[in-house]
Design a protein around this motif. Sequence first.
Motif, PDB file in Angstrom:
ATOM      1  N   MET A  45       0.841  -1.193   0.000  1.00  0.00           N
ATOM      2  CA  MET A  45       0.000   0.000   0.000  1.00  0.00           C
ATOM      3  C   MET A  45       0.881   1.248   0.000  1.00  0.00           C
ATOM      4  O   MET A  45       1.960   1.268   0.577  1.00  0.00           O
ATOM      5  CB  MET A  45      -0.918   0.000   1.226  1.00  0.00           C
ATOM      6  N   LYS A  46       0.403   2.277  -0.663  1.00  0.00           N
ATOM      7  CA  LYS A  46       1.116   3.538  -0.732  1.00  0.00           C
ATOM      8  C   LYS A  46       0.329   4.604   0.016  1.00  0.00           C
ATOM      9  O   LYS A  46      -0.906   4.666  -0.105  1.00  0.00           O
ATOM     10  CB  LYS A  46       1.317   3.966  -2.190  1.00  0.00           C
ATOM     11  N   THR A  47       1.039   5.421   0.784  1.00  0.00           N
ATOM     12  CA  THR A  47       0.370   6.437   1.595  1.00  0.00           C
ATOM     13  C   THR A  47       0.340   7.778   0.864  1.00  0.00           C
ATOM     14  O   THR A  47       1.345   8.198   0.286  1.00  0.00           O
ATOM     15  CB  THR A  47       1.095   6.602   2.942  1.00  0.00           C
ATOM     16  N   TYR A  48      -0.822   8.422   0.914  1.00  0.00           N
ATOM     17  CA  TYR A  48      -0.992   9.751   0.320  1.00  0.00           C
ATOM     18  C   TYR A  48      -1.481  10.725   1.386  1.00  0.00           C
ATOM     19  O   TYR A  48      -2.089  10.324   2.384  1.00  0.00           O
ATOM     20  CB  TYR A  48      -1.994   9.714  -0.827  1.00  0.00           C
ATOM     21  N   CYS A  49      -1.193  12.000   1.131  1.00  0.00           N
ATOM     22  CA  CYS A  49      -1.613  13.048   2.065  1.00  0.00           C
ATOM     23  C   CYS A  49      -2.353  14.137   1.293  1.00  0.00           C
ATOM     24  O   CYS A  49      -1.856  14.633   0.278  1.00  0.00           O
ATOM     25  CB  CYS A  49      -0.398  13.634   2.793  1.00  0.00           C
ATOM     26  N   LEU A  50      -3.529  14.475   1.761  1.00  0.00           N
ATOM     27  CA  LEU A  50      -4.315  15.573   1.194  1.00  0.00           C
ATOM     28  C   LEU A  50      -4.485  16.656   2.240  1.00  0.00           C
ATOM     29  O   LEU A  50      -4.726  16.356   3.415  1.00  0.00           O
ATOM     30  CB  LEU A  50      -5.708  15.092   0.790  1.00  0.00           C
ATOM     31  N   GLU A  51      -4.374  17.911   1.811  1.00  0.00           N
ATOM     32  CA  GLU A  51      -4.759  19.023   2.678  1.00  0.00           C
ATOM     33  C   GLU A  51      -6.122  19.508   2.209  1.00  0.00           C
ATOM     34  O   GLU A  51      -6.290  19.816   1.029  1.00  0.00           O
ATOM     35  CB  GLU A  51      -3.742  20.161   2.601  1.00  0.00           C
ATOM     36  N   VAL A  52      -7.086  19.532   3.106  1.00  0.00           N
ATOM     37  CA  VAL A  52      -8.441  19.962   2.753  1.00  0.00           C
ATOM     38  C   VAL A  52      -8.835  21.123   3.654  1.00  0.00           C
ATOM     39  O   VAL A  52      -8.392  21.224   4.806  1.00  0.00           O
ATOM     40  CB  VAL A  52      -9.454  18.807   2.882  1.00  0.00           C
ATOM     41  N   SER A  53      -9.685  22.005   3.126  1.00  0.00           N
ATOM     42  CA  SER A  53     -10.098  23.167   3.911  1.00  0.00           C
ATOM     43  C   SER A  53     -11.457  23.645   3.418  1.00  0.00           C
ATOM     44  O   SER A  53     -11.904  23.296   2.320  1.00  0.00           O
ATOM     45  CB  SER A  53      -9.066  24.294   3.788  1.00  0.00           C
ATOM     46  N   GLY A  54     -12.115  24.450   4.247  1.00  0.00           N
ATOM     47  CA  GLY A  54     -13.413  24.994   3.871  1.00  0.00           C
ATOM     48  C   GLY A  54     -13.891  25.995   4.902  1.00  0.00           C
ATOM     49  O   GLY A  54     -13.338  26.107   6.003  1.00  0.00           O
ATOM     50  N   ASP A  55     -14.933  26.739   4.532  1.00  0.00           N
ATOM     51  CA  ASP A  55     -15.477  27.773   5.423  1.00  0.00           C
ATOM     52  C   ASP A  55     -16.309  27.160   6.547  1.00  0.00           C
ATOM     53  O   ASP A  55     -16.314  27.672   7.667  1.00  0.00           O
ATOM     54  CB  ASP A  55     -16.338  28.745   4.616  1.00  0.00           C
TER      55      ASP A  55
ATOM     56  N   VAL B 207      -5.090  18.398  12.532  1.00  0.00           N
ATOM     57  CA  VAL B 207      -5.927  19.607  12.583  1.00  0.00           C
ATOM     58  C   VAL B 207      -5.016  20.816  12.442  1.00  0.00           C
ATOM     59  O   VAL B 207      -4.122  21.033  13.274  1.00  0.00           O
ATOM     60  CB  VAL B 207      -6.716  19.668  13.907  1.00  0.00           C
ATOM     61  N   LEU B 208      -5.249  21.627  11.403  1.00  0.00           N
ATOM     62  CA  LEU B 208      -4.327  22.719  11.089  1.00  0.00           C
ATOM     63  C   LEU B 208      -4.803  24.079  11.593  1.00  0.00           C
ATOM     64  O   LEU B 208      -4.019  25.026  11.632  1.00  0.00           O
ATOM     65  CB  LEU B 208      -4.103  22.797   9.572  1.00  0.00           C
ATOM     66  N   LYS B 209      -6.086  24.196  11.933  1.00  0.00           N
ATOM     67  CA  LYS B 209      -6.603  25.473  12.435  1.00  0.00           C
ATOM     68  C   LYS B 209      -7.346  25.232  13.743  1.00  0.00           C
ATOM     69  O   LYS B 209      -7.904  24.141  13.946  1.00  0.00           O
ATOM     70  CB  LYS B 209      -7.551  26.103  11.409  1.00  0.00           C
ATOM     71  N   PRO B 210      -7.366  26.232  14.625  1.00  0.00           N
ATOM     72  CA  PRO B 210      -8.081  26.075  15.904  1.00  0.00           C
ATOM     73  C   PRO B 210      -9.536  25.674  15.679  1.00  0.00           C
ATOM     74  O   PRO B 210     -10.169  26.092  14.706  1.00  0.00           O
ATOM     75  CB  PRO B 210      -7.981  27.474  16.531  1.00  0.00           C
ATOM     76  N   ILE B 211     -10.065  24.862  16.582  1.00  0.00           N
ATOM     77  CA  ILE B 211     -11.440  24.365  16.462  1.00  0.00           C
ATOM     78  C   ILE B 211     -12.394  25.481  16.859  1.00  0.00           C
ATOM     79  O   ILE B 211     -12.426  25.901  18.016  1.00  0.00           O
ATOM     80  CB  ILE B 211     -11.636  23.116  17.337  1.00  0.00           C
ATOM     81  N   ARG B 212     -13.156  25.981  15.885  1.00  0.00           N
ATOM     82  CA  ARG B 212     -14.096  27.076  16.124  1.00  0.00           C
ATOM     83  C   ARG B 212     -15.505  26.613  15.759  1.00  0.00           C
ATOM     84  O   ARG B 212     -15.680  25.798  14.864  1.00  0.00           O
ATOM     85  CB  ARG B 212     -13.742  28.310  15.277  1.00  0.00           C
TER      86      ARG B 212
ATOM     87  N   VAL C 274     -12.190  25.578   8.733  1.00  0.00           N
ATOM     88  CA  VAL C 274     -11.469  24.348   9.082  1.00  0.00           C
ATOM     89  C   VAL C 274     -10.399  24.025   8.041  1.00  0.00           C
ATOM     90  O   VAL C 274     -10.508  24.421   6.871  1.00  0.00           O
ATOM     91  CB  VAL C 274     -12.435  23.143   9.191  1.00  0.00           C
ATOM     92  N   ALA C 275      -9.383  23.319   8.482  1.00  0.00           N
ATOM     93  CA  ALA C 275      -8.330  22.819   7.584  1.00  0.00           C
ATOM     94  C   ALA C 275      -7.717  21.584   8.219  1.00  0.00           C
ATOM     95  O   ALA C 275      -7.441  21.572   9.431  1.00  0.00           O
ATOM     96  CB  ALA C 275      -7.262  23.878   7.325  1.00  0.00           C
TER      97      ALA C 275
ATOM     98  N   GLY D 149     -12.026  22.574  -0.497  1.00  0.00           N
ATOM     99  CA  GLY D 149     -10.901  22.654  -1.415  1.00  0.00           C
ATOM    100  C   GLY D 149      -9.855  21.635  -1.000  1.00  0.00           C
ATOM    101  O   GLY D 149      -9.807  21.229   0.164  1.00  0.00           O
ATOM    102  N   PHE D 150      -9.007  21.189  -1.924  1.00  0.00           N
ATOM    103  CA  PHE D 150      -7.998  20.180  -1.570  1.00  0.00           C
ATOM    104  C   PHE D 150      -6.746  20.375  -2.405  1.00  0.00           C
ATOM    105  O   PHE D 150      -6.783  20.995  -3.481  1.00  0.00           O
ATOM    106  CB  PHE D 150      -8.551  18.767  -1.766  1.00  0.00           C
ATOM    107  N   ARG D 151      -5.645  19.865  -1.896  1.00  0.00           N
ATOM    108  CA  ARG D 151      -4.405  19.796  -2.668  1.00  0.00           C
ATOM    109  C   ARG D 151      -3.601  18.595  -2.203  1.00  0.00           C
ATOM    110  O   ARG D 151      -3.631  18.236  -1.015  1.00  0.00           O
ATOM    111  CB  ARG D 151      -3.585  21.079  -2.571  1.00  0.00           C
ATOM    112  N   LEU D 152      -2.918  17.978  -3.143  1.00  0.00           N
ATOM    113  CA  LEU D 152      -2.091  16.807  -2.845  1.00  0.00           C
ATOM    114  C   LEU D 152      -0.771  17.265  -2.241  1.00  0.00           C
ATOM    115  O   LEU D 152      -0.106  18.139  -2.792  1.00  0.00           O
ATOM    116  CB  LEU D 152      -1.827  16.020  -4.130  1.00  0.00           C
ATOM    117  N   MET D 153      -0.413  16.667  -1.106  1.00  0.00           N
ATOM    118  CA  MET D 153       0.833  17.020  -0.430  1.00  0.00           C
ATOM    119  C   MET D 153       1.872  15.943  -0.730  1.00  0.00           C
ATOM    120  O   MET D 153       1.705  14.786  -0.332  1.00  0.00           O
ATOM    121  CB  MET D 153       0.606  17.095   1.090  1.00  0.00           C
TER     122      MET D 153
END
Length: 221
Positions: free
Chosen positions: A1-11, A57-62, A110-111, A160-164
């Motif tokens: 198996m190969k590991t992938y990382c996605l960064e996702v975010s939204g309002d 978790v990349l941003k404070p939980i609001r 969130v991100a 939104g997303f981007r491959l890391m």
Amino acid sequence: MKTYCLEVSGDFACFTRPEMKVERVSYDVITPSAARAMFEAILWKPAIRWHLRRIEVLKPIRWISLRRNEVASVVSTRNVETTMKTGTGDLALYIEEDRQQRAGLFLRDVAYRLHADLEFIAGRDPQFNAAKYHEMFERRAGKGQCINQPYLGCREFAAGFRLMKSVDGEPAPITESRDLGFMLYDMDFTDPADPAPRFFRAHLENGGVNVPAWDSEEVRG
């Protein structure tokens, strides 16, 4: 198996707690099932399976509390099938007659960084190997392409997303640590006629949640 990382975010985001029957109340962070759906929105085939391993978790939980107008019912599947067979029928929903107000406690701004393994099931596609699917996912995710728009719990909360390819030099997760309680892991479709929820005890450690394997003792019904 190969590991992938996605960064996702939204309002906004809402990962609904199943114990809240009437009002929508979100978990504190994205659930493994919602995170898995992010990867599947970019690539899903019968010969692959996604296994989520870690959430950062990349941003404070609001939080934000919203009251919205919603339609209380949906068009009956039986009515749709009957109309398709006969060619006539009334499938309309009259919003003014079926409107209701519902409150919700959602997440905002969130991100996340999501780490998942791509498993290739050779028996379902003996003509090819795992490299075919690795290339497909990397090409799609790298170009921002997806099968359907990824969303954060509810379809109206687009993500939104981007491959890391590397997290070096990227923002670190938040420093918060605490017990998040029991969280929905995913649905068990062993019996398709009666799918059952499965849960695990989620711990936020310096902004990261390690997700146990589906068949581990930590995951229970």
